[in-house]
Motif scaffolding. Sequence first.
Motif, PDB file in Angstrom:
ATOM      1  N   HIS A  43      -4.129  -4.092  -3.642  1.00 22.35           N
ATOM      2  CA  HIS A  43      -3.952  -3.243  -2.876  1.00 22.35           C
ATOM      3  C   HIS A  43      -2.632  -3.275  -2.603  1.00 22.35           C
ATOM      4  N   TRP A  44      -2.359  -2.464  -1.961  1.00 23.26           N
ATOM      5  CA  TRP A  44      -1.192  -2.238  -1.372  1.00 23.26           C
ATOM      6  C   TRP A  44      -1.083  -0.726  -0.517  1.00 23.26           C
ATOM      7  N   GLY A  45      -2.365  -0.013  -0.390  1.00 21.80           N
ATOM      8  CA  GLY A  45      -2.572   0.432   0.735  1.00 21.80           C
ATOM      9  C   GLY A  45      -3.398   1.929   1.430  1.00 21.80           C
ATOM     10  N   THR A  46      -3.482   1.836   2.101  1.00 19.98           N
ATOM     11  CA  THR A  46      -5.455   2.436   2.082  1.00 19.98           C
ATOM     12  C   THR A  46      -5.139   3.587   3.109  1.00 19.98           C
ATOM     13  N   ALA A  47      -5.332   4.678   3.424  1.00 20.40           N
ATOM     14  CA  ALA A  47      -4.966   6.209   4.567  1.00 20.40           C
ATOM     15  C   ALA A  47      -5.282   7.603   3.569  1.00 20.40           C
ATOM     16  N   ASP A  48      -5.604   8.401   4.412  1.00 21.26           N
ATOM     17  CA  ASP A  48      -6.333   9.748   4.527  1.00 21.26           C
ATOM     18  C   ASP A  48      -5.255  10.926   3.785  1.00 21.26           C
ATOM     19  N   THR A  49      -4.265  10.561   4.194  1.00 22.98           N
ATOM     20  CA  THR A  49      -2.699  11.162   3.424  1.00 22.98           C
ATOM     21  C   THR A  49      -1.814  10.940   3.232  1.00 22.98           C
ATOM     22  N   ILE A  50      -1.352  11.974   1.902  1.00 20.34           N
ATOM     23  CA  ILE A  50      -0.045  10.918   1.376  1.00 20.34           C
ATOM     24  C   ILE A  50       1.131   9.469   2.285  1.00 20.34           C
ATOM     25  N   ASP A  51       1.107  10.847   3.336  1.00 20.46           N
ATOM     26  CA  ASP A  51       2.128  10.355   4.381  1.00 20.46           C
ATOM     27  C   ASP A  51       2.046   9.279   4.991  1.00 20.46           C
ATOM     28  N   GLU A  52       0.758   9.224   5.951  1.00 20.36           N
ATOM     29  CA  GLU A  52       0.340   7.669   6.213  1.00 20.36           C
ATOM     30  C   GLU A  52       0.076   6.812   5.518  1.00 20.36           C
ATOM     31  N   LEU A  53      -0.219   6.773   3.849  1.00 21.87           N
ATOM     32  CA  LEU A  53       0.049   5.857   2.682  1.00 21.87           C
ATOM     33  C   LEU A  53       1.216   5.326   2.879  1.00 21.87           C
ATOM     34  N   HIS A  54       2.434   6.203   2.755  1.00 18.38           N
ATOM     35  CA  HIS A  54       3.581   5.817   2.388  1.00 18.38           C
ATOM     36  C   HIS A  54       4.097   4.890   3.707  1.00 18.38           C
ATOM     37  N   ALA A  55       3.634   4.998   4.885  1.00 12.49           N
ATOM     38  CA  ALA A  55       3.903   4.785   5.852  1.00 12.49           C
ATOM     39  C   ALA A  55       2.922   2.870   6.065  1.00 12.49           C
ATOM     40  N   ALA A  56       1.830   3.374   5.207  1.00 13.11           N
ATOM     41  CA  ALA A  56       1.251   2.173   5.455  1.00 13.11           C
ATOM     42  C   ALA A  56       1.715   0.933   4.347  1.00 13.11           C
ATOM     43  N   VAL A  57       2.468   1.712   2.985  1.00  8.40           N
ATOM     44  CA  VAL A  57       2.917   1.048   2.483  1.00  8.40           C
ATOM     45  C   VAL A  57       4.160   0.031   2.892  1.00  8.40           C
ATOM     46  N   LYS A  58       4.875   1.079   3.802  1.00  7.06           N
ATOM     47  CA  LYS A  58       6.393   0.553   3.985  1.00  7.06           C
ATOM     48  C   LYS A  58       5.557  -0.902   5.381  1.00  7.06           C
ATOM     49  N   ARG A  59       4.826  -0.135   5.719  1.00  5.91           N
ATOM     50  CA  ARG A  59       4.331  -1.482   6.690  1.00  5.91           C
ATOM     51  C   ARG A  59       4.031  -2.896   6.593  1.00  5.91           C
ATOM     52  N   ASP A  60       3.085  -2.832   5.088  1.00  7.69           N
ATOM     53  CA  ASP A  60       2.423  -4.419   4.894  1.00  7.69           C
ATOM     54  C   ASP A  60       2.853  -4.408   3.252  1.00  7.69           C
ATOM     55  N   THR A  61       3.610  -3.722   2.909  1.00  9.87           N
ATOM     56  CA  THR A  61       4.133  -4.437   1.828  1.00  9.87           C
ATOM     57  C   THR A  61       5.563  -4.818   1.521  1.00  9.87           C
ATOM     58  N   ALA A  62       6.793  -4.414   1.979  1.00 11.94           N
ATOM     59  CA  ALA A  62       7.959  -4.689   2.277  1.00 11.94           C
ATOM     60  C   ALA A  62       8.237  -6.214   1.138  1.00 11.94           C
ATOM     61  N   GLN A  63       8.005  -6.719   1.558  1.00  7.61           N
ATOM     62  CA  GLN A  63       8.099  -8.348   1.441  1.00  7.61           C
ATOM     63  C   GLN A  63       8.010  -8.210  -0.293  1.00  7.61           C
ATOM     64  N   LEU A  64       6.701  -7.821  -0.573  1.00  4.11           N
ATOM     65  CA  LEU A  64       6.619  -8.013  -1.652  1.00  4.11           C
ATOM     66  C   LEU A  64       7.145  -7.186  -2.853  1.00  4.11           C
ATOM     67  N   TRP A  65       7.940  -5.879  -1.991  1.00  5.31           N
ATOM     68  CA  TRP A  65       8.816  -5.762  -3.289  1.00  5.31           C
ATOM     69  C   TRP A  65       9.913  -6.235  -4.125  1.00  5.31           C
ATOM     70  N   PRO A  66      11.068  -7.059  -3.403  1.00  2.00           N
ATOM     71  CA  PRO A  66      11.850  -7.590  -4.342  1.00  2.00           C
ATOM     72  C   PRO A  66      11.351  -8.497  -5.428  1.00  2.00           C
ATOM     73  N   ASP A  67       9.783  -8.714  -5.613  1.00  2.00           N
ATOM     74  CA  ASP A  67       9.500  -9.077  -6.551  1.00  2.00           C
ATOM     75  C   ASP A  67       9.372  -8.498  -7.812  1.00  2.00           C
ATOM     76  N   TYR A  68       9.244  -7.580  -7.515  1.00  2.00           N
ATOM     77  CA  TYR A  68       9.080  -5.467  -9.077  1.00  2.00           C
ATOM     78  C   TYR A  68      11.078  -4.857  -8.847  1.00  2.00           C
ATOM     79  N   LEU A  69      11.530  -5.873  -8.741  1.00  2.00           N
ATOM     80  CA  LEU A  69      12.997  -5.244  -8.509  1.00  2.00           C
ATOM     81  C   LEU A  69      13.655  -5.540  -9.856  1.00  2.00           C
ATOM     82  N   GLU A  70      13.387  -5.574 -10.896  1.00  2.00           N
ATOM     83  CA  GLU A  70      14.228  -6.186 -11.878  1.00  2.00           C
ATOM     84  C   GLU A  70      12.972  -5.634 -13.079  1.00  2.00           C
ATOM     85  N   THR A  71      12.154  -5.923 -12.951  1.00  2.00           N
ATOM     86  CA  THR A  71      10.669  -5.469 -14.466  1.00  2.00           C
ATOM     87  C   THR A  71      10.414  -4.032 -14.607  1.00  2.00           C
ATOM     88  N   SER A  72      10.144  -3.787 -15.427  1.00  2.00           N
ATOM     89  CA  SER A  72       9.922  -3.072 -16.006  1.00  2.00           C
ATOM     90  C   SER A  72       8.752  -1.966 -15.464  1.00  2.00           C
TER      91      SER A  72
END
Length: 417
Positions: free
Chosen positions: A34-63
């Motif tokens: 689970h990376w995020g849940t919200a009522d709108t797509i904009d709120e979802l983007h904000a939640a994903v940026k706030r809570d999961t940024a530390q996970l992104w590097p693990d998937y930078l080079e993978t398909s």
Amino acid sequence: MFHISPFCLVELPSDDAARAVVERSILAHSIYEHWGTADTIDELHAAVKRDTAQLWPDYLETSFKISIDSYRGSRSQKQKVALINSFSYLGFEGPILLSSPDNEFTLFEEWALQPVPEKKQPSPLKVHFGRLIAHSVRDLINKFDLKKRDYISTTSMDSELALVTANIALAGPGKLFFDPFVGTGSFPIACAQFGALVWGSDIDGRSMRGTGGKKSLLGNFQQYGLEQSLGGVFVSDLTNTPMRKARVLDGILCDPPYGVREGLKVLGCRDPEKDLIGSRDPAFIPPKKPYSFTAMLDDILNFATEMLVDNGRLSFWMPTANDEDQEIAVPTHPCLEVVVVCTQVFNKWSRRLITYRRLPDSDVDVSALALRKTQQDQANGRSADDLNPFRRHYFRGFKSEQELSDIVTPDVSQLKV
């Protein structure tokens, strides 16, 4: 309008734990990180940026690929592309593969159910985003679909329900499972799929023997390549089983007869002064006598307490009326603990999937067990309806005694000439 969500949020210690759970699941579809849940797509983007940024590097080079799943809704291809591109801030630099990527991410949308398409809401009620961990084995429902099975009968259990029952009973490698009402083998097949060694018996040998070749219980196992998991089957009823009493079974699964199509029977003579006599003649048909429905339920529980190992499970289906006054209580036994009761509701009646755990002897209430042994079956009568309250209510249309009385003796003051 009441909204039922198809999503469930659970906490698990690792991807491996999540994978282990869902790869045995029949009712779930898949499991995601689970990376995020919200009522709108904009709120979802904000939640994903706030809570999961530390996970992104693990998937930078993978398909990878990002999918859109709209529950009760739909999106045009142009809208889907726009939504997918809105996640560009994740910064993934690997190749985009639509087939078998290293990682799959999904945007889930929950739309309100609208009876009139023209009144569709402009936006979903909820949006979720996550990384796919694993799919379930729900495709087994199609593999074991009765419509594709070589040999079935009118009482063969639906493939989905058989698999669910095997799961609840914890069928698995290295375990012994038994079905005393085996029929054409739906439950043993489901248990064998999960690695258990299975056995079965039935009072009617014809249901197991079939018509020979593929049209038999053994033929069903061969159809799925599971014949090595079939220990054996034999003709017997529950009260006259040749099995040695020993606590060796890890699980007992069954769908006992309800006695609706015909009255319940058990081996024996109607005349209590006569003895049941066997024969070596293959054509010999042993006599049968009426069997009490409540006695059958007690016999199933007694059999389980004598045969199950500590913490072994008994799972069986039992019918009951939906009316509280006609409802058949969940049977109990001092040696068995009720683990879960699942209910499948029909019109005026339901059937329950009841699962018990065999208690270690040290946890059994000795006084309650002694009291049970002194109690006798109180069912009176010789007819099928006398011995089976569910059958009696079924053919009365589950009407109350007052409703039946009104039918027989109508209120004359309400009659018009």
